[in-house]
Scaffold this motif. Sequence first.
Motif, PDB file in Angstrom:
ATOM      1  N   HIS A   9       0.698  -1.287  -0.621  1.00 47.15           N
ATOM      2  CA  HIS A   9       0.000  -0.576  -0.388  1.00 47.15           C
ATOM      3  C   HIS A   9       0.427   1.045   0.041  1.00 47.15           C
ATOM      4  O   HIS A   9       2.030   1.240   0.704  1.00 47.15           O
ATOM      5  CB  HIS A   9      -0.626   0.378   1.270  1.00 47.15           C
ATOM      6  CG  HIS A   9      -1.445  -1.125   1.248  1.00 47.15           C
ATOM      7  ND1 HIS A   9      -3.088  -0.899   1.042  1.00 47.15           N
ATOM      8  CD2 HIS A   9      -1.248  -2.375   1.580  1.00 47.15           C
ATOM      9  CE1 HIS A   9      -3.886  -2.101   0.956  1.00 47.15           C
ATOM     10  NE2 HIS A   9      -3.006  -2.925   1.150  1.00 47.15           N
ATOM     11  N   LEU A  10       0.050   2.117  -0.824  1.00 46.75           N
ATOM     12  CA  LEU A  10       1.069   3.266  -0.916  1.00 46.75           C
ATOM     13  C   LEU A  10       0.180   4.670  -0.448  1.00 46.75           C
ATOM     14  O   LEU A  10      -1.473   4.803  -0.814  1.00 46.75           O
ATOM     15  CB  LEU A  10       1.877   3.591  -2.164  1.00 46.75           C
ATOM     16  CG  LEU A  10       2.248   4.905  -2.385  1.00 46.75           C
ATOM     17  CD1 LEU A  10       3.634   4.303  -3.670  1.00 46.75           C
ATOM     18  CD2 LEU A  10       1.652   6.341  -3.245  1.00 46.75           C
ATOM     19  N   LYS A  11       0.950   4.993   0.789  1.00 48.18           N
ATOM     20  CA  LYS A  11       0.139   6.250   0.463  1.00 48.18           C
ATOM     21  C   LYS A  11       1.263   8.033   0.239  1.00 48.18           C
ATOM     22  O   LYS A  11       2.014   7.643   0.908  1.00 48.18           O
ATOM     23  CB  LYS A  11      -0.106   6.937   2.355  1.00 48.18           C
ATOM     24  CG  LYS A  11      -1.234   5.853   2.826  1.00 48.18           C
ATOM     25  CD  LYS A  11      -2.542   6.086   2.394  1.00 48.18           C
ATOM     26  CE  LYS A  11      -3.537   5.642   2.587  1.00 48.18           C
ATOM     27  NZ  LYS A  11      -4.948   5.775   2.678  1.00 48.18           N
ATOM     28  N   VAL A  12       0.671   8.959  -0.238  1.00 46.59           N
ATOM     29  CA  VAL A  12       1.264  10.165  -0.332  1.00 46.59           C
ATOM     30  C   VAL A  12       1.111  11.128   0.878  1.00 46.59           C
ATOM     31  O   VAL A  12       0.219  11.359   1.652  1.00 46.59           O
ATOM     32  CB  VAL A  12       0.669  10.812  -1.074  1.00 46.59           C
ATOM     33  CG1 VAL A  12       1.614  11.957  -1.949  1.00 46.59           C
ATOM     34  CG2 VAL A  12       0.384   9.769  -2.378  1.00 46.59           C
ATOM     35  N   LEU A  13       1.984  11.969   1.040  1.00 49.38           N
ATOM     36  CA  LEU A  13       1.918  13.023   2.741  1.00 49.38           C
ATOM     37  C   LEU A  13       1.957  13.766   0.764  1.00 49.38           C
ATOM     38  O   LEU A  13       2.945  14.281   0.459  1.00 49.38           O
ATOM     39  CB  LEU A  13       3.604  12.895   3.156  1.00 49.38           C
ATOM     40  CG  LEU A  13       3.704  14.410   4.449  1.00 49.38           C
ATOM     41  CD1 LEU A  13       2.514  13.580   5.097  1.00 49.38           C
ATOM     42  CD2 LEU A  13       5.102  13.904   4.999  1.00 49.38           C
ATOM     43  N   ILE A  29       5.433   3.612   1.725  1.00 46.60           N
ATOM     44  CA  ILE A  29       5.287   2.108   0.375  1.00 46.60           C
ATOM     45  C   ILE A  29       5.188   1.007   2.004  1.00 46.60           C
ATOM     46  O   ILE A  29       6.440   1.042   2.620  1.00 46.60           O
ATOM     47  CB  ILE A  29       5.968   1.605  -0.174  1.00 46.60           C
ATOM     48  CG1 ILE A  29       6.353   2.898  -1.285  1.00 46.60           C
ATOM     49  CG2 ILE A  29       5.723   0.282  -0.402  1.00 46.60           C
ATOM     50  CD1 ILE A  29       6.860   2.497  -2.022  1.00 46.60           C
ATOM     51  N   ALA A  30       4.265   0.261   2.409  1.00 44.26           N
ATOM     52  CA  ALA A  30       3.906  -0.325   3.698  1.00 44.26           C
ATOM     53  C   ALA A  30       3.119  -1.664   3.395  1.00 44.26           C
ATOM     54  O   ALA A  30       2.679  -1.806   2.302  1.00 44.26           O
ATOM     55  CB  ALA A  30       3.220   0.455   4.614  1.00 44.26           C
ATOM     56  N   ALA A  58       1.160   2.543   6.421  1.00 45.78           N
ATOM     57  CA  ALA A  58       1.460   3.598   5.789  1.00 45.78           C
ATOM     58  C   ALA A  58       1.280   4.320   5.831  1.00 45.78           C
ATOM     59  O   ALA A  58       1.332   6.063   5.952  1.00 45.78           O
ATOM     60  CB  ALA A  58       0.527   3.432   4.179  1.00 45.78           C
ATOM     61  N   GLN A  59      -0.366   5.114   6.480  1.00 47.31           N
ATOM     62  CA  GLN A  59      -0.773   5.853   7.196  1.00 47.31           C
ATOM     63  C   GLN A  59      -0.519   6.754   8.215  1.00 47.31           C
ATOM     64  O   GLN A  59       0.018   7.841   8.854  1.00 47.31           O
ATOM     65  CB  GLN A  59      -2.386   5.832   7.457  1.00 47.31           C
ATOM     66  CG  GLN A  59      -2.927   7.328   7.803  1.00 47.31           C
ATOM     67  CD  GLN A  59      -3.000   7.996   6.585  1.00 47.31           C
ATOM     68  OE1 GLN A  59      -3.040   7.896   5.286  1.00 47.31           O
ATOM     69  NE2 GLN A  59      -3.149   9.611   6.954  1.00 47.31           N
ATOM     70  N   LYS A  60       0.098   5.786   9.089  1.00 50.23           N
ATOM     71  CA  LYS A  60       0.617   6.203  10.456  1.00 50.23           C
ATOM     72  C   LYS A  60       1.713   6.492  10.285  1.00 50.23           C
ATOM     73  O   LYS A  60       2.621   7.225  10.505  1.00 50.23           O
ATOM     74  CB  LYS A  60       0.590   4.553  11.162  1.00 50.23           C
ATOM     75  CG  LYS A  60      -0.743   4.040  11.874  1.00 50.23           C
ATOM     76  CD  LYS A  60      -1.206   5.296  12.518  1.00 50.23           C
ATOM     77  CE  LYS A  60      -0.880   4.451  14.193  1.00 50.23           C
ATOM     78  NZ  LYS A  60      -1.708   5.735  15.021  1.00 50.23           N
ATOM     79  N   ALA A  61       3.078   6.338   9.320  1.00 50.83           N
ATOM     80  CA  ALA A  61       3.976   6.190   9.107  1.00 50.83           C
ATOM     81  C   ALA A  61       4.456   7.609   8.106  1.00 50.83           C
ATOM     82  O   ALA A  61       5.141   7.968   8.530  1.00 50.83           O
ATOM     83  CB  ALA A  61       4.780   5.281   7.895  1.00 50.83           C
ATOM     84  N   CYS A  62       3.277   7.940   7.522  1.00 55.23           N
ATOM     85  CA  CYS A  62       3.121   9.739   6.690  1.00 55.23           C
ATOM     86  C   CYS A  62       3.205  10.446   8.159  1.00 55.23           C
ATOM     87  O   CYS A  62       3.381  11.620   8.052  1.00 55.23           O
ATOM     88  CB  CYS A  62       1.895   9.562   6.375  1.00 55.23           C
ATOM     89  SG  CYS A  62       2.518   9.168   4.270  1.00 55.23           S
ATOM     90  N   GLN A  63       2.230   9.984   8.686  1.00 58.41           N
ATOM     91  CA  GLN A  63       2.229  10.574  10.456  1.00 58.41           C
ATOM     92  C   GLN A  63       3.711  11.173  10.946  1.00 58.41           C
ATOM     93  O   GLN A  63       3.871  12.338  12.261  1.00 58.41           O
ATOM     94  CB  GLN A  63       1.114  10.790  11.334  1.00 58.41           C
ATOM     95  CG  GLN A  63      -0.078  10.244  10.563  1.00 58.41           C
ATOM     96  CD  GLN A  63      -1.144  10.213  10.816  1.00 58.41           C
ATOM     97  OE1 GLN A  63      -0.535   8.906  12.407  1.00 58.41           O
ATOM     98  NE2 GLN A  63      -2.777   9.963  10.215  1.00 58.41           N
TER      99      GLN A  63
END
Length: 154
Positions: free
Chosen positions: A32-36, A100-101, A107-112
Motif C-alpha cells: 500500500h502506498l500513501k502520499v504525504l 510504501i507499507a 502506511a498512513q501511520k508512517a506518513c504521520q
Amino acid sequence: MIGQSIQKWDARDKATGTFLYPSDLRPEHCVHLKVLRAGRAHARILEIDIHAAQKAPGVLRVLTSADIPGLNSFGLITPDQPVLCHDRVRFPGDAVALVIAESEHEAQKACQLIHVEYEDLPAILDPKQALTPDAPQIGQNGNLCHEVNLAVRL
C-alpha cells in the motif's frame, strides 16, 4: 445498428452497484502506498526527516524527491509540477513524500511520522490578485501558466 437501442454490457451492473471498478479490487499480498501532502498553500521546504517513518512497523520504503532519478516533474502544458517537491510547495495538495507499507493503516501511520519543516511564504488565493504586478511569483515564469486567444476573427 443505426436506429437501434443497444444496451451497454456493463449498464446493469453499474446501475445495481455490483460492477467492480479497479479501486474495488484488493489483491492479496499487495503493498500500500500513501502520499504525504504539503497541506500548505505556499512554503519553502527546509527539511524532510523520514527516519521515524522508515523504522515504523510494516514500512517497506519511504521516498522523497531525492529518490527520483532524472526528471522530477510533469504537466499538461509544461512539465512544471514536481512529482515530489524538494524545495518548496505551491498548493496544499503538493506531494512531499511517499510511504510504501504492508498495510494501508501502516502506511498512513508512517506518513504521520514524517517531519517536514516549512517556512511559510506569501500565498495567492485569488486568480485576479495573481496577475497583479506586486503578487508573489509562484511559477518559474510568473503566475500565468499559459494564455490562449479564443477570439473569433471575421
